[in-house]
Design a protein around this motif. Structure first.
Motif, short mmCIF file in Angstrom:
data_model
loop_
_atom_site.label_atom_id
_atom_site.label_comp_id
_atom_site.label_asym_id
_atom_site.label_seq_id
_atom_site.Cartn_x
_atom_site.Cartn_y
_atom_site.Cartn_z
N ALA A 78 0.83 -1.21 0.00
CA ALA A 78 0.00 0.00 0.00
C ALA A 78 0.86 1.26 0.00
N VAL A 79 1.95 1.24 0.78
CA VAL A 79 2.86 2.40 0.79
C VAL A 79 3.48 2.61 -0.58
N CYS A 80 3.88 1.54 -1.24
CA CYS A 80 4.45 1.65 -2.59
C CYS A 80 3.42 2.20 -3.57
N VAL A 81 2.18 1.74 -3.45
CA VAL A 81 1.12 2.26 -4.34
C VAL A 81 0.92 3.75 -4.13
N LEU A 82 0.90 4.18 -2.86
CA LEU A 82 0.74 5.61 -2.58
C LEU A 82 1.91 6.42 -3.11
N LEU A 83 3.12 5.90 -2.98
CA LEU A 83 4.29 6.61 -3.49
C LEU A 83 4.23 6.74 -5.01
N VAL A 84 3.87 5.65 -5.68
CA VAL A 84 3.77 5.69 -7.15
C VAL A 84 2.69 6.67 -7.58
#
Length: 559
Positions: free
Chosen positions: A13-19
């Protein structure tokens, strides 16, 4: 396991938000740059169009002023001497041939309202008013009215700005007949030569074309004549619209004259705007008293005004299409990664449960084998030996069942075998004794019910697959459906349209609601399972897979 799954999903989820954040920032920046680029392009296009419009308007006025600049000074009186030298053309008393000025006979043009001349004593005359005409015509009367109107305008009687002699006169004559010329761009010495400067140079060249006699025709007194260049001037009167005049200074025999043309500003403005609106929609001209700007005409003290250009942005530009494709590809990639992550964790979970279940199911028979063989080796009683041998046989069958279930479930991924046309009676008839025996071992009663049309129905299936499905269902009912004091398992076979329905029912406690969705999952065992309920949790998953492989379906229904 659950903690690791939670950590994995949090990281995802953190990676999705960063992207999403990076893509959003990049999208906003790119769209802002696109808007700025379009605004700059629109502004540059508007400036270019404005320059072209100014060039066309200045060229139009320059042609008009060039024609008037080429007019000799003596035509600004109604009559002049045609046979006297250039510098004595107004000395009509000594002339033998006196002619009327072309301006007196209607050579003014549609945009010029009146030609006039301010005499040294301040009188204002016009070549269109001939004092020797006894009966004035319509044009003469109109010229007289225009002359009175002109002299009544506030600011018309402004003093001359150039002196008769000295540096002032030389400066005024630099583009007239005194030998001066307009300075070309290459000789200006300025580092930054603008478009407005170039248009002013063109205008200077146009208005410097003053008619002068040839070298052999100059004659007496020609050096006493000086003709300046036309300069525009606004006559500002609060009671009326500004009026535009072009005036030049003339020196004859040491006396200063001011010659001018009164232009029809509304008509001239209409003609100029007709040229401009093709390039600058909504263009308008505004008189200015002074100052310079790129939007000013070089010929007329007026500024070109226009509304800010609109630059509509199409819904889909190449940049926006690229951004949309990037967003779509990123979302697809994120969804794919999420699905792969979920599948990987699910696979890892199933693999862990499989290893745990198979390890337990294999360890128990192996332990029994070791104990039974040890006891068998030390047993002296024949009955004890026979009991240990039966234990070995039972555990071997149990081990064989575990291996067969695992292999059969793995074989589902490689497709089904060959199906045959066989009747339901031929499939289930030989299986009934084994089912009844299994129920007897579990302490439950077994019953079966076949309708005539169902028993004789011919189906295309794999006989072994149907036998395994029914055996697994009955075995599952014996394990979980038995109650204290006994239970009952019933096998019902009926015909429904073009299919056969096989139902295995028991009177047990049923399946809890929270387990119904995962009851057919691989390696899934109910919460009511105990150590006595042996198995790896493949029975129902294998049965549904076999049923679907033959074109059927296996469902859980309330009995």
């Amino acid at each position: 396991m659950r903690r690791r799954r939670l950590i994995a999903w949090i990281v995802y989820a953190v990676c999705v938000l960063l992207v999403a954040d990076v893509l959003g920032w990049a999208t906003l920046r790119v769209l802002a740059l696109e808007r700025a680029e379009r605004a700059a392009s629109a502004e540059a296009d508007a400036v270019q169009r404005e320059r072209l419009a100014l060039w066309q308007m200045d060229s139009f006025v320059s042609a008009l002023i060039s024609r008037e600049s080429a007019r000799p000074y003596f035509e600004y009186r109604a009559r002049y001497a045609a046979d006297l030298p250039y510098g004595r053309a107004w000395d009509v008393g000594r002339a033998r041939a006196v002619v009327r000025s072309p301006l007196a006979v209607g050579d003014s043009g549609s945009l010029i309202r009146l030609h006039y001349q301010v005499e040294p004593d301040g009188r204002v005359t016009s070549p269109q008013l001939d004092p020797e005409v006894v009966t004035p015509g319509t044009e003469t009367i109109r010229a007289g009215m225009l002359l009175r109107e002109l002299t009544s305008i506030s600011g018309f009687d402004a003093p001359l700005q150039v002196e008769q002699t000295g540096a002032g006169r030389d400066a005024d004559m630099d583009a007239g007949t005194t030998g001066g010329r307009a300075t070309p761009p290459g000789d200006s010495g300025a580092e930054d030569f603008t478009d407005a400067d170039l248009r002013r140079q063109l205008f200077d060249l146009a208005r410097s074309g003053v008619a002068a006699p040839a070298e052999g025709e100059r004659g007496e007194g020609v050096d006493d004549v000086g003709v300046g260049v036309f300069r525009p001037r606004w006559l500002i009167d609060p009671t009326r619209e500004p009026e535009l005049v072009f005036e030049r200074d003339v020196w004859v025999d040491g006396e200063a004259y001011r010659q001018g043309i009164w232009l029809d500003w509304p008509a001239l403005r209409a003609d100029l705007l007709a040229l401009a609106v093709r390039l600058v929609p909504g263009a308008r001209l505004e008189p200015v008293a002074g100052g310079e700007s790129e939007s000013m005409l070089a010929t007329v003290p007026a500024r070109l005004l226009a509304d800010a250009p609109e630059s509509p942005v199409p819904a889909w530009t190449p940049i926006r299409v690229t951004l949309a494709v990037t967003w779509f590809a990123s979302l697809v990639a994120l969804v794919a990664i999420g699905l792969v992550l979920g599948a990987s964790m699910s696979l890892a979970d199933r693999r862990g449960r499989f290893i745990a279940a198979v390890s337990h199911e294999l360890r128990s028979p192996l332990t029994s084998f070791r104990l039974s063989t040890d006891l068998l080796a030390r047993a002296e009683d024949e009955d004890a030996r026979r009991a240990h041998i039966e234990t070995l046989r039972a555990e071997s069958r149990r081990l064989e069942g575990v291996v067969e279930n695992v292999l059969a479930y793995a074989g589902l991924q490689h497709g089904a075998g060959r199906a045959d046309d066989v009747s339901v009676r031929e499939i289930l008839g030989p299986l009934l004794p084994a089912l009844e025996r299994r129920c007897g071992e579990a302490g439950v009663t077994f019953g079966h019910e076949f309708t005539d049309d169902a028993a004789d129905a011919v189906v295309r299936v794999r006989t072994g697959a149907v036998e395994q499905i029914v055996s697994n269902l009955v075995d599952n009912a014996c394990r979980y459906g038995a109650q204290e004091g006994g239970g009952a398992v019933r096998l019902r076979v009926s015909r429904e349209s073009d299919s056969v329905r096989i139902v295995v029912a028991d009177n047990g406690p049923g399946v809890p609601a929270d387990e119904r969705k995962r009851i057919f999952g691989a390696f899934s065992r109910g919460t009511r399972s105990t150590r006595s309920h042996r198995g790896v949790g493949l029975g129902l998953a294998l049965s549904r897979g076999l049923a679907r492989a033959d074109g059927g379906e296996l469902r859980l229904v309330d009995s």
